[in-house]
Structures are given as structure tokens and as C-alpha cells.
Design an enzyme around this catalytic site. Structure first.
Site, PDB file in Angstrom:
ATOM      1  N   SER A 121       0.976  -1.116   0.017  1.00 59.78           N
ATOM      2  CA  SER A 121      -0.040   0.007   0.144  1.00 59.78           C
ATOM      3  C   SER A 121       0.741   1.285   0.070  1.00 59.78           C
ATOM      4  CB  SER A 121      -0.966  -0.082   1.440  1.00 59.78           C
ATOM      5  OG  SER A 121      -1.542   1.155   1.379  1.00 59.78           O
TER       6      SER A 121
ATOM      7  N   LYS B   4     -13.463  -4.380   2.531  1.00 58.22           N
ATOM      8  CA  LYS B   4     -14.466  -3.093   2.319  1.00 58.22           C
ATOM      9  C   LYS B   4     -15.865  -3.241   2.752  1.00 58.22           C
ATOM     10  CE  LYS B   4     -11.537  -0.503  -0.720  1.00 58.22           C
ATOM     11  NZ  LYS B   4     -11.470   0.099  -2.122  1.00 58.22           N
TER      12      LYS B   4
ATOM     13  N   ASN C 104     -14.416   2.575   2.812  1.00 60.18           N
ATOM     14  CA  ASN C 104     -13.125   2.517   2.441  1.00 60.18           C
ATOM     15  C   ASN C 104     -12.348   3.350   3.610  1.00 60.18           C
ATOM     16  OD1 ASN C 104     -13.438   5.091   1.606  1.00 60.18           O
ATOM     17  ND2 ASN C 104     -11.546   4.990   0.383  1.00 60.18           N
TER      18      ASN C 104
ATOM     19  N   ASP D  94     -14.073   6.433  -2.160  1.00 59.40           N
ATOM     20  CA  ASP D  94     -13.701   5.784  -3.614  1.00 59.40           C
ATOM     21  C   ASP D  94     -14.343   6.462  -4.563  1.00 59.40           C
ATOM     22  OD1 ASP D  94     -11.545   3.951  -2.764  1.00 59.40           O
ATOM     23  OD2 ASP D  94     -12.819   2.436  -2.567  1.00 59.40           O
TER      24      ASP D  94
ATOM     25  N   GLY E 100     -15.254  -3.822 -15.368  1.00 52.67           N
ATOM     26  CA  GLY E 100     -15.246  -4.493 -13.894  1.00 52.67           C
ATOM     27  C   GLY E 100     -16.436  -4.382 -13.236  1.00 52.67           C
TER      28      GLY E 100
ATOM     29  N   GLY F  56     -16.580  -5.241  -9.757  1.00 52.73           N
ATOM     30  CA  GLY F  56     -16.105  -5.497  -8.352  1.00 52.73           C
ATOM     31  C   GLY F  56     -16.242  -4.368  -7.312  1.00 52.73           C
TER      32      GLY F  56
ATOM     33  N   ASN G   4     -17.985  -6.765 -17.612  1.00 50.19           N
ATOM     34  CA  ASN G   4     -17.083  -7.379 -16.620  1.00 50.19           C
ATOM     35  C   ASN G   4     -16.752  -8.745 -17.236  1.00 50.19           C
ATOM     36  OD1 ASN G   4     -16.007  -7.797 -14.051  1.00 50.19           O
ATOM     37  ND2 ASN G   4     -17.622  -9.200 -13.688  1.00 50.19           N
TER      38      ASN G   4
HETATM   39  P1  NAP Z   1     -12.478  -6.966  -6.636  1.00 49.00           P
HETATM   40  O1  NAP Z   1     -13.767  -6.488  -5.706  1.00 49.00           O
HETATM   41  O2  NAP Z   1     -11.706  -8.161  -6.300  1.00 49.00           O
HETATM   42  O3  NAP Z   1     -13.035  -6.834  -8.350  1.00 49.00           O
HETATM   43  C1  NAP Z   1     -12.073  -7.424  -9.070  1.00 49.00           C
HETATM   44  C2  NAP Z   1     -12.471  -7.192 -10.434  1.00 49.00           C
HETATM   45  O4  NAP Z   1     -11.182  -7.425 -11.568  1.00 49.00           O
HETATM   46  C3  NAP Z   1     -13.582  -7.910 -11.103  1.00 49.00           C
HETATM   47  O5  NAP Z   1     -14.291  -7.202 -11.762  1.00 49.00           O
HETATM   48  C4  NAP Z   1     -12.827  -9.113 -11.749  1.00 49.00           C
HETATM   49  O6  NAP Z   1     -13.742  -9.781 -12.745  1.00 49.00           O
HETATM   50  C5  NAP Z   1     -11.763  -8.504 -12.449  1.00 49.00           C
HETATM   51  N1  NAP Z   1     -10.807  -9.222 -12.814  1.00 49.00           N
HETATM   52  C6  NAP Z   1      -9.925  -9.946 -12.043  1.00 49.00           C
HETATM   53  N2  NAP Z   1      -9.029 -10.720 -12.786  1.00 49.00           N
HETATM   54  C7  NAP Z   1      -9.427 -10.524 -14.086  1.00 49.00           C
HETATM   55  C8  NAP Z   1      -8.922 -11.214 -15.283  1.00 49.00           C
HETATM   56  N3  NAP Z   1      -7.874 -11.809 -15.424  1.00 49.00           N
HETATM   57  N4  NAP Z   1      -9.360 -10.674 -16.411  1.00 49.00           N
HETATM   58  C9  NAP Z   1     -10.619  -9.677 -16.230  1.00 49.00           C
HETATM   59  N5  NAP Z   1     -11.286  -9.322 -15.141  1.00 49.00           N
HETATM   60  C10 NAP Z   1     -10.586  -9.520 -14.103  1.00 49.00           C
HETATM   61  O7  NAP Z   1     -11.560  -5.912  -6.535  1.00 49.00           O
HETATM   62  P2  NAP Z   1     -11.700  -4.257  -6.441  1.00 49.00           P
HETATM   63  O8  NAP Z   1     -11.794  -3.771  -4.888  1.00 49.00           O
HETATM   64  O9  NAP Z   1     -12.677  -3.803  -7.345  1.00 49.00           O
HETATM   65  O10 NAP Z   1     -10.144  -3.518  -6.924  1.00 49.00           O
HETATM   66  C11 NAP Z   1      -9.960  -3.836  -8.284  1.00 49.00           C
HETATM   67  C12 NAP Z   1      -8.598  -3.082  -8.838  1.00 49.00           C
HETATM   68  O11 NAP Z   1      -8.815  -1.634  -8.558  1.00 49.00           O
HETATM   69  C13 NAP Z   1      -7.714  -3.511  -7.899  1.00 49.00           C
HETATM   70  O12 NAP Z   1      -6.378  -3.618  -8.547  1.00 49.00           O
HETATM   71  C14 NAP Z   1      -7.492  -2.259  -6.743  1.00 49.00           C
HETATM   72  O13 NAP Z   1      -5.932  -2.258  -6.419  1.00 49.00           O
HETATM   73  C15 NAP Z   1      -7.933  -1.237  -7.640  1.00 49.00           C
HETATM   74  N6  NAP Z   1      -8.108  -0.166  -6.797  1.00 49.00           N
HETATM   75  C16 NAP Z   1      -7.640   1.218  -6.908  1.00 49.00           C
HETATM   76  C17 NAP Z   1      -8.089   2.198  -6.036  1.00 49.00           C
HETATM   77  C18 NAP Z   1      -7.481   3.413  -6.374  1.00 49.00           C
HETATM   78  O14 NAP Z   1      -7.630   4.532  -5.330  1.00 49.00           O
HETATM   79  N7  NAP Z   1      -6.508   3.729  -7.128  1.00 49.00           N
HETATM   80  C19 NAP Z   1      -9.083   2.107  -5.440  1.00 49.00           C
HETATM   81  C20 NAP Z   1      -9.783   0.762  -5.311  1.00 49.00           C
HETATM   82  C21 NAP Z   1      -9.476  -0.389  -6.117  1.00 49.00           C
HETATM   83  P3  NAP Z   1     -14.830 -10.931 -12.199  1.00 49.00           P
HETATM   84  O15 NAP Z   1     -15.849 -10.521 -11.695  1.00 49.00           O
HETATM   85  O16 NAP Z   1     -14.984 -11.671 -13.590  1.00 49.00           O
HETATM   86  O17 NAP Z   1     -14.048 -11.924 -11.312  1.00 49.00           O
END
Ligand code: NAP
Length: 277
Positions: A23, A76, A97, A112, A133, A135, A156
Site C-alpha cells: 500500500s 471493504k 473504505n 472511492d 469491472g 467488483g 465485466n
Molecule cells: P474486486 O472486488 O476483487 O474486483 C476485481 C475485478 O477485477 C472484478 O471485476 C473481476 O472480474 C476483475 N478481474 C480480476 N481478474 C481478472 C482477469 N484476469 N481478467 C478480467 N477481469 C479480471 O477488487 P476491487 O476492490 O474492485 O479492486 C479492483 C482493482 O482496483 C484492484 O487492482 C485495486 O487495487 C484497484 N483499486 C484502486 C483504487 C485506487 O484508489 N487507485 C481504489 C480501489 C481499488 P470477475 O467479476 O469476472 O472476477
């Protein structure tokens, strides 16, 4: 403004995650507290907590001098359930968050959505957005864009999740392996694709990178510490305006810091802290 002064003399803040060592939040918030001259009275650290220990660990934090916590993957949704009170945006997004430890108990919020809109820095009303996405991060982004008056499409890998998200929060699900990106002026990647940095990874997304052009805006929530993600690289090469995940992180962190301290966050110091520059 919240006054510092825990039993240890400093008001403590933290990020809870599992894993959490990657992080950038501790460096970012420590830089902010230093720039504000608050480093002597406030501190920020990372705490790795396994899911089964989250509830007991969070409940112990106020007694250890903690005033607030950021919450990241995978906690979360569970964090929201621990709160006695939650903001309406956290309830609608279905995830927290940001936790604040107050006399009345734990208060949950979600910054977020503010992170995305702050990083965009321009109104989204009337914009045509494609969110990749479904998630937790996607939920916050779709909520922000719909609330802001944007037209939102959601793709997605698992199409059922995109459909369910749209039914709940608004937006239109889209399917396919090759989406016509020319129909959108804003593309937001919220999938985990891009964290590993290989150029191959982008092929898992339903985009033709060559189609991304100015004046499109491409946001990638995924981020890498010292280098751009493949999506940001491709979008930059085609002249699109790009916003990386660290800029989104800075704006969500700033919103959290504002909630805890009442102080206006120093964005440039936070950017330097997050980027290690
Ligand atoms: P999450 O709830 O686990 O969701 C993951 C998402 O990624 C789902 O839509 C999943 O699709 C998709 N995914 C995972 N592997 C994949 C693959 N190989 N091919 C295609 N789709 C794939 O996670 P989250 O909390 O939403 O976080 C997602 C990303 O955003 C992470 O990288 C996190 O670090 C980043 N993030 C960044 C910030 C920021 O402030 N910059 C804030 C929050 C999150 P399925 O539903 O098909 O599994």
C-alpha cells in the site's frame, strides 16, 4: 477540527488490508501530515489483518489511540457491517473504505467515488462512460458516474456481475470481447488487470488500444509504483488524456484525511508521497 491527543500522545490512523505491505497509503498520508505540520500529533501506519480477525482488530483500535482507518482489499464490505452509522454513499455502494472512531462508535464512509471524481477534475454530466469491472471499485465508480449525471456502460469478465451491478446502481451492462470504444468519451478500468504490468495483460480487456484517441479520457485504477500500467501506456501513445490509479488514490486519501481531521489536505505533498518522489 478533531483535536489529537491519544493516550500515547499521537492520534493514530492506519490502513487495514490483507496483504497490505504494497500500500502507498502510509507514505502518502505521512507526507500529508508532515506538510501540514501535524506529524508530531498524528501518525499513519499499515496493519495486515486476516479476514477472520477484522472485527476484533477494528474494535480494539480506538483503545489503542486510533482515530480512523482506511480499509482496502479484501475488507471493504465487512468494514461497512461493523459500523454503527454509515454515510448514504457507503450504504448505496455497499462498501466502506474509511472508518472513523467516534464517541458514539464506528462510523463508515466511502471516499472511492470522490477519488474518481476528484482525479477527473471535470463534470461527468452527459459524458458517456465505459466502466470495466464489477467488483468493489467498480461499484464506487458506477455510483459516482451515475450520481454525477453520466451515461454509464459496464463490462465485466463475469457478465452476470455486471448485470447485477447495473440493476442495483444504474448503468447499462455491455457484453463482448471487442467493445467499440469510440462510443465512449471516458473509459475507467477497475479490474485488477494491469497490476502485473505485462503488456499481455491488457488483452484480457475488451478494448482495441489503437482505438483510444484524444479527446477520450482513460482512467486506470490499477497502479504500479514506478511505471505506468499497460492501459495507461497504450492510451498515452494514442493521445488520450490519462489518469492513473495513484492520482485516484491521492483524491480518495485526501477525502478520508479531511473527514478525520477537518483539515484541507495538501494534494501535491500527497502525490509526492504516493509516488515516492
Ligand atoms: P474486486 O472486488 O476483487 O474486483 C476485481 C475485478 O477485477 C472484478 O471485476 C473481476 O472480474 C476483475 N478481474 C480480476 N481478474 C481478472 C482477469 N484476469 N481478467 C478480467 N477481469 C479480471 O477488487 P476491487 O476492490 O474492485 O479492486 C479492483 C482493482 O482496483 C484492484 O487492482 C485495486 O487495487 C484497484 N483499486 C484502486 C483504487 C485506487 O484508489 N487507485 C481504489 C480501489 C481499488 P470477475 O467479476 O469476472 O472476477
Amino acid at each position: 477540527m478533531v483535536q489529537a491527543g491519544s493516550r500515547e500522545g499521537r492520534a493514530r490512523l492506519c490502513v487495514l488490508g490483507h496483504p497490505v505491505s504494497h500500500s502507498r497509503s502510509p507514505a502518502m498520508h505521512t507526507a500529508a501530515l508532515r506538510a501540514l505540520g501535524m506529524e508530531g500529533t498524528w501518525s499513519y501506519e499499515a496493519i495486515d489483518v486476516a479476514p477472520e480477525e477484522l472485527a476484533s482488530r477494528v474494535r480494539a483500535l480506538p483503545g489503542e489511540g486510533f482515530r480512523g482507518a482506511n480499509v482496502t482489499i479484501p475488507h471493504k464490505q465487512a468494514a461497512l457491517a461493523l459500523a454503527v452509522e454509515a454515510s448514504s454513499r457507503a450504504l448505496q455502494i455497499g462498501a466502506a473504505n474509511t472508518l472513523s472512531f467516534e464517541t458514539e462508535g464506528i462510523r463508515a464512509d466511502n471516499t472511492d467515488a470522490e477519488g474518481l471524481l476528484g482525479a477527473l477534475g471535470e463534470p461527468v454530466a452527459g459524458r458517456h462512460a465505459l466502466v470495466l469491472g464489477a467488483g468493489g471499485a467498480a461499484r464506487a465508480c458506477v455510483w459516482a458516474l451515475v450520481e454525477g449525471g453520466g451515461h454509464v456502460a459496464v463490462w465485466n469478465r463475469t457478465a452476470d456481475r455486471a448485470r447485477a451491478l447495473c440493476e442495483e446502481l444504474g448503468g447499462e451492462p455491455v457484453e463482448g470481447t471487442q467493445i467499440d470504444t469510440a462510443a465512449y468519451d471516458l473509459i475507467v478500468n477497475t479490474t485488477a488487470i494491469g497490476m502485473d504490468g505485462t503488456e499481455q495483460a491488457i488483452k484480457a480487456l475488451p478494448l482495441d488500444a489503437d482505438e483510444m484517441n484524444a479527446p477520450q479520457v482513460v482512467v486506470d485504477l490499477a497502479y504500479r509504483p514506478n511505471t505506468d500500467t499497460p492501459l495507461i501506456n497504450a492510451a498515452k501513445a494514442r493521445g488520450a488524456r490519462t489518469i492513473d490509479g495513484l492520482e485516484v488514490l491521492v483524491h480518495q486519501g485526501a477525502a478520508s484525511l479531511r473527514l478525520w481531521t477537518g483539515v484541507e489536505p495538501p494534494l501535491d505533498a500527497m502525490r509526492r508521497g504516493a509516488r515516492g518522489s
